[in-house]
Design an enzyme around this catalytic site. Sequence first.
Site, PDB file in Angstrom:
ATOM      1  N   GLY A   1       4.064  -1.095  -0.349  1.00  0.00           N
ATOM      2  CA  GLY A   1       3.539   0.214  -0.707  1.00  0.00           C
ATOM      3  C   GLY A   1       2.061   0.119  -1.026  1.00  0.00           C
ATOM      4  O   GLY A   1       1.532  -0.961  -1.268  1.00  0.00           O
ATOM      5  N   LYS A   2       1.395   1.242  -1.022  1.00  0.00           N
ATOM      6  CA  LYS A   2      -0.011   1.299  -1.420  1.00  0.00           C
ATOM      7  C   LYS A   2      -0.349   2.726  -1.785  1.00  0.00           C
ATOM      8  O   LYS A   2       0.201   3.672  -1.223  1.00  0.00           O
ATOM      9  CB  LYS A   2      -0.928   0.829  -0.288  1.00  0.00           C
ATOM     10  CG  LYS A   2      -2.277   0.320  -0.763  1.00  0.00           C
ATOM     11  CD  LYS A   2      -2.139  -1.032  -1.434  1.00  0.00           C
ATOM     12  CE  LYS A   2      -3.499  -1.622  -1.801  1.00  0.00           C
ATOM     13  NZ  LYS A   2      -3.358  -2.985  -2.324  1.00  0.00           N
TER      14      LYS A   2
END
Length: 420
Positions: free
Chosen positions: A108-109
């Site tokens: 994720g980011k």
Amino acid sequence: MREELLNNPVFHMAAEQFDRTADFLGLSNDVRERCKWPKRLLTVSIPIKLDSGETHVLFGYRVQHQLSRGPVKGGLRFHPNTDLGEVAALAMWMNWKCALMGLPFGGGKGGVACDPRTMSVKELENLTRRYTSEMLPFIGPETDVMAPDMGTNAQVMAWMLDVYSAHAGHLVPGVVTGKPVNLQGSEGREAATGHGVAFLATRALSKCQLDPDKATAIVQGFGNVGYYAALTLSRFGIKIIGISDVTGALYHPEGIDLAALKRHLDSTGDIKSYPDADTIDPDAMLVQECDILVPAAVDRVITEHNAADLKCKILAEAANGPTTPEADAIIEKRDDIFLIPDILCNAGGVTVSYFEWVQNIQRFQWSEQEVLSKLDTMMAKAFDRVLAFARYKKIPHRLAALSLGIQEVAEVKQQRGLFP
């Protein structure tokens, strides 16, 4: 439509790396498509009240690339150039990184398009709290666990923890990592990424039969990662002869005193005025002769324009995506640079974030020595796996690292099947 939504040069670069690896692995098209594209692309508007009294609307993003192997894990950055495509690329790289390291996470980011250097502490707090509240339906210890990244820090994570915990009605330490230690953060987390970079760089020196006591290093970037990478390298006996940050670059063949430079930076806000080293053009610094080159700043700094001029023996990629595919082709053809690819080299941060998450679940704190010892063991294991796979298949290190990570995700996708 998908390509237009993620129209960003960094995402195109990550996608090109994936396509090359998928071709090498011979992934079937159905698995390939499911592995490549993010599961969730979130965009939110964030209205905040500035100190001036006016209201300003910023845009924030979160990309959850895959949830097949566990909750997604990845940083939150505050940077003016942040957009959905960049965040999607970073989430993709994080996915392969977690799989390569054997961590039970997807990638994720997150990010907000802003310049934190121009914002007051109160404005940053308002921004963080509003962003967190917008993300509440999509985050949690078993869903999405954020961590500090460019422009954010432990204090930002503390604000996020407070918003989530207030909503839950009790303290939920596992919702973020990189927290202050007295909020059940982990010892060693701040230094983890840079420590891991330096640890693998010294292992590469051994593979190249180079003596650390006679080795030199150049570090691009003097933020959290670059500082701790340089500091740990110097503790291993390696001489730091070049350092740069956004204010300029320094070069001194006899070695730079890191403690003195850090004091100077803290007191003046820049490194270019440091008196005990020569200033140098930042681009020229990258091609000076050294044993270890550590790009620890931004993406796409090693390109087709300077790859042929590199004079390092080891390229330790502390940043995400510092080397373009065109530069990769040149470096592979040269065959005289030992590459430690980014998804391996900078995996120390997410690995210690995993340790922090585990400690939060157990409600048990480990010492810094325990944390860094466990980190070194996991980094060494992944390093040896990548090198062995590269030798066995006769392929470059980046392709080997990506293959191990992507294959792990692909196998889980196949085992779980496709929900109709």
